[in-house]
Design an enzyme around this catalytic site. Structure first.
Site, PDB file in Angstrom:
ATOM      1  N   GLU A 446     115.649  22.563 -51.497  1.00  0.00           N
ATOM      2  CA  GLU A 446     114.370  22.875 -50.859  1.00  0.00           C
ATOM      3  C   GLU A 446     114.454  24.153 -50.022  1.00  0.00           C
ATOM      4  OE1 GLU A 446     112.919  19.424 -48.801  1.00  0.00           O
ATOM      5  OE2 GLU A 446     112.596  18.327 -50.671  1.00  0.00           O
ATOM      6  N   GLU A 521     115.235  14.706 -56.445  1.00  0.00           N
ATOM      7  CA  GLU A 521     114.998  13.904 -55.237  1.00  0.00           C
ATOM      8  C   GLU A 521     113.679  13.195 -55.439  1.00  0.00           C
ATOM      9  OE1 GLU A 521     116.174  15.851 -51.589  1.00  0.00           O
ATOM     10  OE2 GLU A 521     114.465  14.959 -50.548  1.00  0.00           O
TER      11      GLU A 521
END
Length: 853
Positions: A446, A521
């Site tokens: 991220e 994720e």
């Protein structure tokens, strides 16, 4: 065979052999545990220190605490691995997101030791598997190096300044800045430390690299690349390799299955590294897999003029891996659906300090659920985790970074990225590339650069570095910005990972049908074990009360979803290789939905939605959040299973007859009220009974993953579900209204433990009624005592809102359960008795035994 020469200055003190071995005649290489008998001092806490945002870099200038004559007798004596943060105290005023524990600050570790005179002429290295963070090292008052990244493993060369035959002092200074992490990082020398001694000519740090370029049922080609490090005079050396099969405990099972005799001597010039490769053939290879994690070891022997100067053992596995854009992940040519979880590095009540048994227990619990894969979020793992994954049969995505050059917190890794990213990435890959469990290198999680026009170029450069170190595994990254699938980032890695984007799988695959796709994720469902709130809503923003989250498993942050949505995304798009759920276990810090973590704003592509979320998160910063730990875990911080455990088990172990009802059935205040009932089962239909009366038989429809009876009216008594599969009785579960708390029940995960000073027994306390049935809403206070050669090192209950010290010998049960962790004492065998007492409930005992080697 081929040879390459490298000047030794190329990697400074990044030169360490990868394993321990001894020749038959003498210990030509020694790798000695260097964990005991340190002195520790943490500098005084400054009021509001954590608010200053001062990274406080520590430089190599002379420091009084580093000098050999400094008096450290008043410092605390301890052994590492050590995490000073877990010792507390918890404080409400600490930042919301990072555990309410004081993990930041500056501290010193000093160790006095003596080297035998026979070490003269040998190389002496200090290896540190992990120190949090900005470490600097002195030996006998001389600064010899350091490493800023707290998750890296690294080495310093002590040789020029140690005194063989005399006293020595090594000093380590850590400067762990506040506002440097989004989760609880811990503080201290929290992983193992080693003293390594070698001859001047030896196998370099991470200096063996084993690959299996050709594998068939009949034979496997094994290439062993060896890098020799010559810190002495010019030499001519010979290298031989033997391969042995290993059993489940890592011991050789018989004679060598392949060998390569030494060829003509190789010239090893002084001050250079020499690289060579040997090719061996293993007949009828035993393949490593998650079902049968069979391993080998390559034993590399280096001789100089007929004298053995180094022996190194490199465990490895023979297997093939591939990611395919249509078939997903292939292990040994067969699809293996990745049933994975993300794991942070802390061990709950034990903090960040590594403990092999605590790690092993986590993996055992996850394996019971059906997990076959781990993503090391968001940093290089402890070496021991990969050792366990190799032995137990888990595949691993090893992740390097959570931050590149753009920050998430004021003092995070962005301060080091420009100078250190290449060193850190190469160090991780070189250390870990012989592990058969590792199937991909993740270059980031991220990262903020996803939104930058040329951010993909950073990803491409990191992938280039990774492939240069290891061309046998793909690179990947975890992207939470939907645009990353289309703006160049998708082409910068070999396997594209999407975080929380099941709705994007089909679109991405249509856009890039040649790129393998992974749910890197997923879910981020939140829940508190044993807490249930009414009315039950399918609105994932609901189900919150009293800083807890309902365990109906329907609640999730705005960017995430309940598990069912991800399951549908994968079932509709079978080309997806699988998923890594956030998270396997709860972890310290990040108590979403009760925190101010704004890093996931990239998940919101609509500007108005992003602005509303930013305002909501900003308001949370003003709230005193009474939470120490996350709610994401499928298993709570103490290792107790939440309801979600059984939802994933039903999906990931379809061959296992199982059924799990929720909620519990102790609701005296809800008599006559609607109390929905959910069933997680590997069956395909089930019938529900309340006090013997059928409430209906339901069959699971397409893309349904739980059975629901949403109109059940509560009456005390017995709730039973009978599950069927293919029309046949398959499994059943029963929950009953219990009596009042009447007694304690104790159960140890292992009663026989090793007397090595590290082994642990995890003892569960259950609050039960007079008939021995667990009382689900009980919170009785439990007191622990231990007799015998061991110590209670921590207690917990899995309650994310509990601020009681983990070192306390008293603990309130949380929804009927509490935990005590017992550790042995090194060299002290004998019987141990753990006693738990609670007012009005009497006492209970469990017998343990500490055994010698």
């Amino acid at each position: 065979m081929f040879r390459r020469l490298f000047p030794l200055v190329a990697f400074g003190f990044l030169s360490l052999a990868g394993a321990t071995a001894h020749a038959a005649e003498a210990p030509v290489r020694e790798r000695i545990a260097f964990n005991a008998d340190w002195r520790f001092h943490k500098e005084a806490f400054r009021e509001n220190e954590f608010l200053k945002g001062d990274a406080g870099r520590s430089g190599p200038a002379d420091q009084p605490n580093a000098q050999p004559g400094f008096d450290d007798s008043a410092w605390r004596k301890l052994s590492v691995p050590h995490d000073w943060g877990i010792e507390g105290p918890f404080r409400q005023e600490y930042p919301n997101d990072t555990g309410k524990l004081p993990w930041w600050g500056t501290a010193w570790y000093r160790k006095h030791f003596t080297l035998p005179a026979t070490d003269a002429g040998r190389r002496v290295y200090l290896d540190i598997d992990g120190a949090m963070s900005n470490a600097q090292v002195w030996i006998n008052g001389r600064h010899v190096g350091g490493w800023p990244y707290g998750y890296a493993s690294w080495r310093v060369d002590l040789t020029p300044h140690v005194k063989p035959g005399g006293a020595n002092v090594v000093a380590v200074r850590l400067d762990n800045p506040p506002a440097s992490s989004r989760w609880y990082p811990g503080g201290g020398i929290y992983r193992n430390v080693w003293l390594v001694k070698t001859a001047p000519v030896h196998v370099a740090q991470y200096g063996t690299f084993v690959t299996t370029p050709l594998v068939t049922k009949a034979s496997a080609t094994v290439n062993v690349e060896v890098t020799l490090d010559n810190r002495g005079a010019d030499a001519e050396v010979q290298v031989a390799t033997e391969i042995y099969a290993l059993d489940g405990a890592g011991k050789r099972t018989g004679p060598a299955v392949a060998s390569k005799a030494p060829a003509s001597p190789w010239k090893a010039p002084a001050g250079h590294q020499v690289q060579l490769t040997q090719a061996l053939t293993v007949a009828n290879p035993r393949l490593w897999s998650t079902a049968a994690p069979q391993r080998y070891v390559a034993v590399t022997t280096v001789t100089d003029k007929g004298r053995v100067v180094d022996v190194v053992e490199t465990p490895f596995g023979i297997r093939t891996i591939a990611f395919d854009a249509e078939r997903g992940f292939l292990l040994n040519g067969t699809r293996l659906t990745i049933n994975g979880v993300c794991q942070h590095h802390d061990l709950g009540a034990l903090g960040a300090a590594i403990n092999v048994r605590a790690l092993e227990r986590q993996l055992e619990i996850l394996r019971e659920m059906g997990v076959n894969a781990i993503r090391t979020s968001h940093n290089p793992p402890a070496p021991e985790l990969l050792d366990l994954a190799d032995r137990l049969g888990f595949v691993v995505v090893a992740e390097a970074f959570d931050i590149w050059g753009l920050k998430k917190t004021p003092n995070d890794y962005h301060l080091h990225f420009a100078e250190w990213h290449e060193k850190d990435l190469r160090a991780m890959i070189r250390r870990d590339r012989n592990h058969p469990s590792v199937i991909a290198w993740s270059i980031g999680n991220e990262i903020v650069e996803q939104g930058a026009r040329e951010g993909w170029k950073v990803a491409a450069r990191l992938s280039e570095i990774a492939r240069g170190e290891d061309s046998t595994r793909p690179t990947t990254a975890a992207y939470n910005h939907v645009g990353s699938g289309y703006n160049g980032f998708q082409n910068a890695v070999d396997v594209f990972g999407y975080n929380y984007k099941p709705h994007e799988y089909a679109k991405f695959h249509e856009h890039a049908p040649h790129i393998p796709l992974l749910g890197s994720e997923t879910a981020s469902t939140v829940s508190s074990r044993g807490e249930y709130f009414f009315p039950v809503s399918d609105d994932q923003s609901k189900g919150q009360a009293n800083f807890h989250v309902s365990s109906y498993d329907l609640s999730a942050p705005p960017w995430a979803s309940p598990p069912d949505k991800e399951f549908r995304g994968q079932d509709d798009n079978p080309f997806v290789a699988g998923e890594f759920v956030w998270t396997g276990f709860d972890y310290l810090g990040e108590p979403t939905p009760y925190n101010s973590d704004s890093t996931n704003l990239l998940n919101f592509t609509d500007p108005a939605q992003r602005q509303r979320m930013a305002q909501q998160l900003d308001s949370l910063k003003k709230i005193a959040v009474p939470s120490r730990s996350s709610y994401f875990g499928i298993v709570d911080l103490a290792g107790f299973k939440k309801d979600r455990f059984y939802l994933y088990q039903a999906r990931w172990r379809p061959e296992l007859p199982m059924a799990h009802l929720l909620p519990h059935w102790n609701w005296p205040e809800r008599v006559g009220q609607i109390t929905p009932v959910h069933l997680y089962t590997s069956g395909d239909e089930a019938e529900l009974f309340l006090n013997g009366q059928s409430l209906g038989r339901k069959k699971r429809g397409p893309r349904e993953y739980r059975l629901r009876w949403d109109d059940v009216v509560y009456q005390p008594g017995t709730l039973q579900a009978v599950a069927y599969k293919d029309g046949k009785r398959w499994a059943e579960d029963t929950v009953r209204t219990t009596g009042k708390p009447a007694k304690l029940l104790l159960s140890a995960d292992r009663q026989a433990i090793r007397a090595d000073g590290d082994d642990l027994s995890f003892v569960t306390v259950t609050i039960a009624d007079k008939d021995g049935r667990p009382v689900p809403r009980s919170g009785n206070r439990v007191k622990f005592t231990l007799s015998g050669p061991g110590d209670i090192i921590a207690t917990d209950n899995g309650d994310p809102t509990s601020f009681e010290s983990f070192q306390s010998r008293e603990r309130n049960a949380f929804n009927g359960l509490a935990l005590a962790i017992v550790r042995t004492r090194a060299g002290q065998a004998g019987k141990l008795v753990l006693t738990a007492t609670a007012d009005g409930l009497g006492s209970a005992k469990v017998m343990l035994e500490s055994k010698g080697p």
